[in-house]
Structures are given as structure tokens and as C-alpha cells.
Design an enzyme around this catalytic site. Sequence first.
Site, PDB file in Angstrom:
ATOM      1  N   ASP A 166       0.863  -1.176   0.000  1.00 62.04           N
ATOM      2  CA  ASP A 166       0.000   0.000   0.000  1.00 62.04           C
ATOM      3  C   ASP A 166       0.898   1.223   0.000  1.00 62.04           C
ATOM      4  O   ASP A 166       2.033   1.150   0.447  1.00 62.04           O
ATOM      5  CB  ASP A 166      -0.800   0.056   1.311  1.00 62.04           C
ATOM      6  CG  ASP A 166      -1.890  -0.970   1.342  1.00 62.04           C
ATOM      7  OD1 ASP A 166      -2.389  -1.320   0.269  1.00 62.04           O
ATOM      8  OD2 ASP A 166      -2.242  -1.424   2.451  1.00 62.04           O
TER       9      ASP A 166
HETATM   10  P1  ATP Z   1      -3.405   2.994  -0.006  1.00 60.53           P
HETATM   11  O1  ATP Z   1      -3.529   3.225   1.456  1.00 60.53           O
HETATM   12  O2  ATP Z   1      -3.984   1.714  -0.428  1.00 60.53           O
HETATM   13  O3  ATP Z   1      -2.067   3.329  -0.527  1.00 60.53           O
HETATM   14  P2  ATP Z   1      -4.856   5.298  -0.319  1.00 60.53           P
HETATM   15  O4  ATP Z   1      -5.050   5.314   1.130  1.00 60.53           O
HETATM   16  O5  ATP Z   1      -4.048   6.381  -0.894  1.00 60.53           O
HETATM   17  O6  ATP Z   1      -4.321   3.980  -0.791  1.00 60.53           O
HETATM   18  P3  ATP Z   1      -7.633   5.407  -0.422  1.00 60.53           P
HETATM   19  O7  ATP Z   1      -7.615   5.541   1.032  1.00 60.53           O
HETATM   20  O8  ATP Z   1      -8.459   4.369  -1.057  1.00 60.53           O
HETATM   21  O9  ATP Z   1      -6.232   5.231  -1.021  1.00 60.53           O
HETATM   22  O10 ATP Z   1      -7.990   6.829  -1.014  1.00 60.53           O
HETATM   23  C1  ATP Z   1      -8.314   6.993  -2.369  1.00 60.53           C
HETATM   24  C2  ATP Z   1      -8.760   8.407  -2.597  1.00 60.53           C
HETATM   25  O11 ATP Z   1      -9.909   8.669  -1.803  1.00 60.53           O
HETATM   26  C3  ATP Z   1      -7.736   9.459  -2.206  1.00 60.53           C
HETATM   27  O12 ATP Z   1      -6.944   9.799  -3.308  1.00 60.53           O
HETATM   28  C4  ATP Z   1      -8.600  10.617  -1.788  1.00 60.53           C
HETATM   29  O13 ATP Z   1      -8.948  11.387  -2.901  1.00 60.53           O
HETATM   30  C5  ATP Z   1      -9.858   9.983  -1.280  1.00 60.53           C
HETATM   31  N1  ATP Z   1      -9.886   9.913   0.174  1.00 60.53           N
HETATM   32  C6  ATP Z   1      -8.948   9.381   0.986  1.00 60.53           C
HETATM   33  N2  ATP Z   1      -9.305   9.498   2.280  1.00 60.53           N
HETATM   34  C7  ATP Z   1     -10.507  10.113   2.293  1.00 60.53           C
HETATM   35  C8  ATP Z   1     -11.420  10.502   3.326  1.00 60.53           C
HETATM   36  N3  ATP Z   1     -11.156  10.289   4.605  1.00 60.53           N
HETATM   37  N4  ATP Z   1     -12.546  11.104   2.959  1.00 60.53           N
HETATM   38  C9  ATP Z   1     -12.840  11.315   1.672  1.00 60.53           C
HETATM   39  N5  ATP Z   1     -12.039  10.982   0.664  1.00 60.53           N
HETATM   40  C10 ATP Z   1     -10.879  10.392   0.940  1.00 60.53           C
END
Ligand code: ATP
Length: 943
Positions: A371
Site C-alpha cells: 500500500d
Molecule cells: P493505499 O492506502 O492503499 O495506498 P490510499 O489510502 O491512498 O491507498 P484510499 O484511502 O483508497 O487510497 O484513497 C483513495 C482516494 O480517496 C484518495 O486519493 C482521496 O482522494 C480519497 N480519500 C482518501 N481518504 C478520504 C477521506 N477520509 N474522505 C474522503 N475521501 C478520501
Amino acid sequence: MSANPFDAPIADERSIEERELLEVAKEALSRPNASLEYCTMSVDETLRKLETDPKSGLGSIAEASRRKLVYGANEIVIEEDESLWKKFLSSFVEDRLILLLIGSAVVSFIMGNIDDAVSITLAIVIVVSVGFVQEYRSEKSLEALNKLVPAECHLIRCGQESHVLASGLVPGDLVHFKIGDRIPADLRIIEAVDLSIDESNLTGENEPVHKSAKEVNKDSFNDQPNSIIPISDRTCVAYMGTLVKEGHGKGIVVGIGKNTSFGAIFEMLSNIEKPKTPLQNAMDKLGKDLSLFSFIVIGLICLVGILQGRSWLEMFQISVSLAVAAIPEGLPIIVTVTLALGVLRMAKRKAIVRRLPSVETLGSVNVICSDKTGTLTSNHMTASKIWCLDSMANKANVLSLEKSKSGSLKNYLTEDVKSTLTIGNICNNASFSQEHGKYLGNPTDIALLEQLSKFDLSDIRPTFKKVQEIPFNSKRKFMAVKIVNSEGKYSLCVKGAFEKVLSQCSHYLNQKGKTEKLTQGQRDVIIETANSLASEGLRMLAFAKTTLPDSPTLLTEESVGDLIFTGLIGMNDPPRPTVKPAIEQLLQGGVHIIMITGDSENTAVNIARQIGIPVLDPKLSVLSGDKLNEMSDDQLANVIDHVNIFARATPEHKLNIVRALRKRGDVVAMTGDGVNDAPALKLADIGVSMGRMGTDVAKEASDMVLTDDDFSTILTAIEEGKGIFNNIQNFLTFQLSTSVAALSLIALSTAFKLPNPLNAMQILWINILMDGPPAQSLGVEPVDHEVMKKPPRKRSEKILTSQVLKRLLGTAACIILGTVYVFIKEMAEDGEVTARDTTMTFTCFVFFDMFNALACRHSTKSIFEVGFFANKMFNLAVGLSLLGQMCAIYIPFFQSVFKTESLSFMDLIFLLVISSSVFVFDELRKWWVKRTTSTIDAYYDIV
Ligand code: ATP
């Protein structure tokens, strides 16, 4: 023995014996206990009976302490059924060879050879003690592994919520649990929101069970035996050790420790012996094969000796001692201790291995899927840039939030900027903790709250009522909150991944606060700006809102639409400083690193480049979640070799990725933290979960937990894994070469009609050295960091490779030649075998063995490079062995036991010179290996 009650086997992996045990367990579960008593009581009755409160839990710490005294700790402690002494005594009769030795001592005694009888008895005691201590250590270190991941929970006591160890819970405590958590005790549920719990480790049923706070109607179960409500029908009870698969809730502790349903069957489940690791199995098999081989050789020696007219008692004693010595019965134990100690060492370096076999697999890992957020990056989010369509017009006008740490940004507060910040405030679950003096919650949410003060804004959440929330998750990629203000007006605020949010927007908010239609051109500008900010490595969030008709109807994910776009915020989440060097080393060792992220492609590429993941051509190296959806496993397997980044991926995609990699024969380590990551973690060869951010469900499914969530800890674990494997190979070389040498020596002397060069006692002493401390200390040789330069070990590669075999036979030959030379030389001086001759031969063999052990500390590196003082345990073990040897030849009591006599100083020097040949021989071999491999490397470099 204290045990981890959550270590129960996973339902679908149960063997026939386990299934039978589960039948017995079912019977245990059907007995009345706390969960049965409380499941028919209403919430109020439960609260009354346990004198507790549904909001603030137990009223005083004193009351909690009192209950702890009455009910004890929330732990399942299995009493040891056998005392240590009994165990020790029984180890004398468990081993058939030891029984034979006892027999030989008795025969010696009857025949009047009192000296021999005493000596052999003493030897037996020493041999058994060494074995027993090792086995005990192995048990203790295995037990210690169970305690590495203690269960924790969210407790509410005296109105305060805290994160505590589950062992401190008492009946009446109020516990809060949510998706991904493990239930810490038997709870009477008093509040449940969309709650379903996986009870498979208790009931064997794979389907999660829906739970609620409503009591069970006893009358519907009158047809059951004794009218007992089956465990799976107690729907208002959450059982200890089960996992929350969906929703959240609160419950009152009704049963702890042994008085839980898990406690009732744990004893039975813990009787299921943990399956041995492939390496342990291989060692067991090797041990058996060697025993058979040794028995045949020893049988022949004994037969030939008796035919030659030697004393049958002497031949019998020699044979039995030889059998004890030649059979490396300590091998499987040393392997277990080495593995377990290695795991404890890894735990100190922040990698907790939950399953022993994983240690072996670690050295074979050739692909790591990680991740991004929190593992490769620090998960310390700061809102770095804000951009709104109208007030900033083009991307050059992006407002940096970082530069202005000191001054107020109030002047920039146009209506669109204000709305963006306000939505970030409303769509937010972080909260300020007075106790910790900082915000607690999701780092993205915290970063958004921290911006408010820069614009002289304050948290407005207390001024309205939250009606509904569609929570953020990695699949949905947005969060929506429906609120109603003091005037009774409903509105919806949304924040999330910019493509997701923008696709639902039809309008935008201008800087004066007016809503205007969003044109395609403006849409393109928003996308272009978001992409350009993402290319700087920022994690982009879009914000939008809308007003809702005054209706209390519940929103669904699909009904979120027709939104008004307000702005974008870019979050900065810098890479962890330790990651870049770790990736460099892993790449050097031929490990393919893949980043899997929910973030956009541009953000991912920027971060990947910062941490050294090669992205030569983003078209080849990056695959998006959308493209992944269209590919079959085979198609994915064909292209995955070039892929370094999966962007906009969901946890479900991880499963496709692991499947494709495994299809290619790769050995995969995969990281994960959420409930949805669990299947991929289970399927990966090494599932790696996060200790801090990870859910209990992910931890349960994983093979290894990183307590610091840091990617570079995986490198440490792989390094340790490879090191442990090398150490096992090294002490195997040591043990087997000693064993072969001892066996051959006696076989040769018998074949050539020479008197026996070693007597029974001397052979037994050699056995103690071979199976005991020196061998064990080879297992704790510090890891050579250069192991990471070598490619991952093939999964199918055997531990006893032809190289190891050649090495050990060479060493054994050297020992045999040297010892026979000394024996014949000594014997030739007076023409008969005297005590001095056997003392010289015996000491020569022991010295040889010590030099052999020294050489075995590393298979390819010179000991001068490794360092003579790098392994303190080794020096201590060898020092004590030599001291023992000196006692055997200089102290009169031991002289009579071992039939030895004092040697002169020059004798010792002579023996040291002769026996060091094995060390010199091995150093030369290492030099040769290094020379040839570096020539080969150089050759490949040129090619
Ligand atoms: P990983 O942890 O797998 O590397 P990530 O944490 O970056 O991935 P996600 O958490 O799935 O991926 O987030 C994907 C997208 O969702 C982010 O790019 C952001 O735009 C949005 N996002 C992340 N956290 C939040 C939140 N708490 N509320 C709303 N949108 C969010």
C-alpha cells in the site's frame, strides 16, 4: 501455560481431527454459561444486574478493581498438567536409545564393571539434561510467540473512552467495537448499527451472523435439548475472539476468560497440535533417514566387531553410544528453537511473525505489493494547497497553505474557499482530545480540521445535527454527510477522490457564493489542475455540496448526485525516510516492488519516483483500477512483470493481483490493513498487516504484523528470514559433519581391525557438543546484511543442497584423516592402545569439532571477515566446551569417567595445529568459492 485465545484455526483449513474436536467443542458450547443467561435478558435487565451504565460504563475505578479481584483477569490460562520434574523424568524413558544406554549401564553393573556403569549413568543424565533444557527452551520461546500480539479494545469506564488491553476487562464493563475489531470478551450487545460478526472460529460457520441488541425469545427454543438456545442463535451476544465484519456497536461484558464460550472450548482447540513448518518436517524426515542409515552402519560395526572376537559388552556400549551420537536427534529441536528465537528477534525489530513457517517463506519472497499511504508514506497529512475554480481561475493561482503557517489567510476567504473548508469540516470524523491535546482520527480529516484556524474559522460541527453519513471507504472513494441546521434545512456535503466527486457535479460555486452551471471547458480545467497538483505528489480531494428537500429519507450511495463543486485541496504525505534505502536494497536483491494505491496515477507516479520505484514509462509501469477490471487473471499475469504501480485500485483488486502473481510462480508478500484486504492477505504467501492502522481482521488474516506500519521493516524481516535459513544450513553442516566423522572413525577402525579410538563415554561427550550449545549458538549467528544482495531462494530449494552436502563431506573427511593420523601415530609409538592414545584421539576430535564449528559460522565468508567476536553466544559455548574438555583430561574424577590421562602443553599445541587444518581447509574453500563466483559475476556484468 498462557495462551492467545484468538489463535484458533481458520474454519476452512480444519483437518479431520480438528473437525472431531470441534464436535466435542460444540458439546462444550451447549453447556449453560453467561452468554446463555444474558441473551434472554433485556438490555435494561442486563444493566441492572451488572450495575453498569449504557453511556458511561462502570461508575468507579474502585468498583472495577474490586471486580477484577473477584473475577480475575480476562485471560484463558491453561494449567500445566505435568510438573517440570515429571517431564524431566519421563524424557529418560521416551527415547529408546537412552533406554538402551540405561540397559547397557545395568549390564555393566551386573558384570561388575562399576566404573563403566557410573560413567554411562552420568553421561545419560548429561545427555538427557541437555536435550530437556533445549526442548524446554523451544516450548517457552514458542509460547512467547503467542503473546506477541496482545488483544486490545475500546473501553468506556467512568464516562471516559480509552484503548486498553483486553485482559483488564471485568464483567459490567462497557465496550465499543467497530468493523475490523476482534471482540475482547463475551458481550451482551446494547447497541448495534448494521452489525455482523464472523463467528467461524467458534462455530465453524463461514457466513457472518447479523447481530442486534434485541433479546432472544426463550420460548422459541423449547424444542431444543434442555431448552438451551444454540450458540448461533444468541443474536444479542458477541463472543470473545470473533471478528466484526460490518457495522459497529456497544456491549456490556458478561463473561471473561474461562467463563466465555471461547474459554469453554479453548482447552480443546489448543490441544490441536500446530502443524509443523515444511522445514521442521524436512528435518524430521532427514533425522529419520539418518537414523536408519546410522543403525545399519552401527549394526554392521557391531557384527564385524563381535565376529572379530571383541568383547560383546564393549561393542554393545560402543554401538549404543555411537547411535546416540550419530543420530542428530537434537536437529528438529534446534531448528524449532532457531526459528522461534529468530521470530522473537524479528519482533524486537518491529516485525511480528504470526506463523512459524512464514520465516522460511520470507527468504523466498520475490515480489512485494505494498500500500502507499501509511506504509510507503508517513501518513502525516498536511493540507498543502487549495484551489477553487472561480477565485483562482487558473492553476497558477493555487493557494499554498504551507507557506502561510504564521500569518492569517483570512483575506483569501472568498465564498468558494470558505465552502470548501466548511465541507472539509463537516465531512469529518476527527475530534479534539483534551487528554492528548491534539486531534485524533483519520489523518486526512485531521489535516482538514487543522486548516480552519489559519482562516480564523472554527469547528462548526456542534451547530448542526448530522442526520446521516455515508462513510468513506477505499472502494467508494468518497464520504457524504447529510445535515440539518437550526432552521430545519437539510443539506449534503461530499468530499472524496476528484474524479468521483466531479462526475456527480453539475454546478460550481463562484467566489461570491452563487451557483453556476459547470461547462465542459471548466470541467477540463478542474481535471487538469487536479492532475497537475497530483503530479507534485499531492493526494487530491474534491469538495461539493447541495441542498436537499426537507425530507428525512435515507440517502444511498447511488442517490448522491447533482452536486455543486466548491474546490480542491491537495494533501501532502511525504515518503518515509527509511523507505528509499530499503527499496534500493530490495531491488538489488532482485525483488520486484509493486505499489498499490487508491490514489490517482499522477500522485502515485510522483511518490514512486521519490522513493526509487522505477517508473520508466508510465504507460507500461502503471495500471489503473479501471483497466484492471477489464483484464483476466491470465492477461494480468502476462503484463504484470512490467507493472510497478496499480493506481485507483480497491482492496478487491489486490486479490486479482496476488492471484496473477502466484500463477506465474512468484512468491508474494502483500500488505493490507482493512477488512476487505483480508482475502488478499490470506492468499498471499506472506500477508503483511499494519500494527497501528490495521484492523484486527487484517491482522488475523496476515502472517506478519508490522508494529510500526513501516515498509522498510519488511526488508528487515526478509533479511532475518534469509539469515535464519543460512544459520540452519550452517549448523546442519556442523552437526552432520561431526556425525559422519564419528561414525566413519569407528567404522574404519573396526574394518581395519584396529582397537576403538574412542570409548563409549567419549562418544557421548562428543554427542553433547554436537547437539548442544555450540550447535545452538550457530543458530543465533547475527544476520549478514549481504544476504540481501543474493536473489531470493527458490521455493522448492532443499535445505540440504548438493553444496551443503559436499561441504560437510569434505569437512568430515578432514576430521577423519586428522584423527586417524593422531591415533595411529600415538599407537605406533608403543604398539598398543593406552589411555594416553585414546585421550589424544578424543581431544583431537573435540578440537577438530570446535574448529569445524568456527568454520561453520558462515558458508561463504571468511571468519576473518565475519569477525571472531560477532557471536558472543558462540564464543561462550566453545569456551565452555573446551573447559569441559580440559576437565575431562586433567581432573582425576573425570579422568576415571572418561578413561583419560593428563596431556602435556606441547601435546595440546600439537593437537591444535592438527585440528586447525579443518578451519584452514574451509577458509581455502571459501576463498575459492569467492574467487570463482566473483569471476562469474564479473562475466555476467560484462555480458
Ligand atoms: P493505499 O492506502 O492503499 O495506498 P490510499 O489510502 O491512498 O491507498 P484510499 O484511502 O483508497 O487510497 O484513497 C483513495 C482516494 O480517496 C484518495 O486519493 C482521496 O482522494 C480519497 N480519500 C482518501 N481518504 C478520504 C477521506 N477520509 N474522505 C474522503 N475521501 C478520501
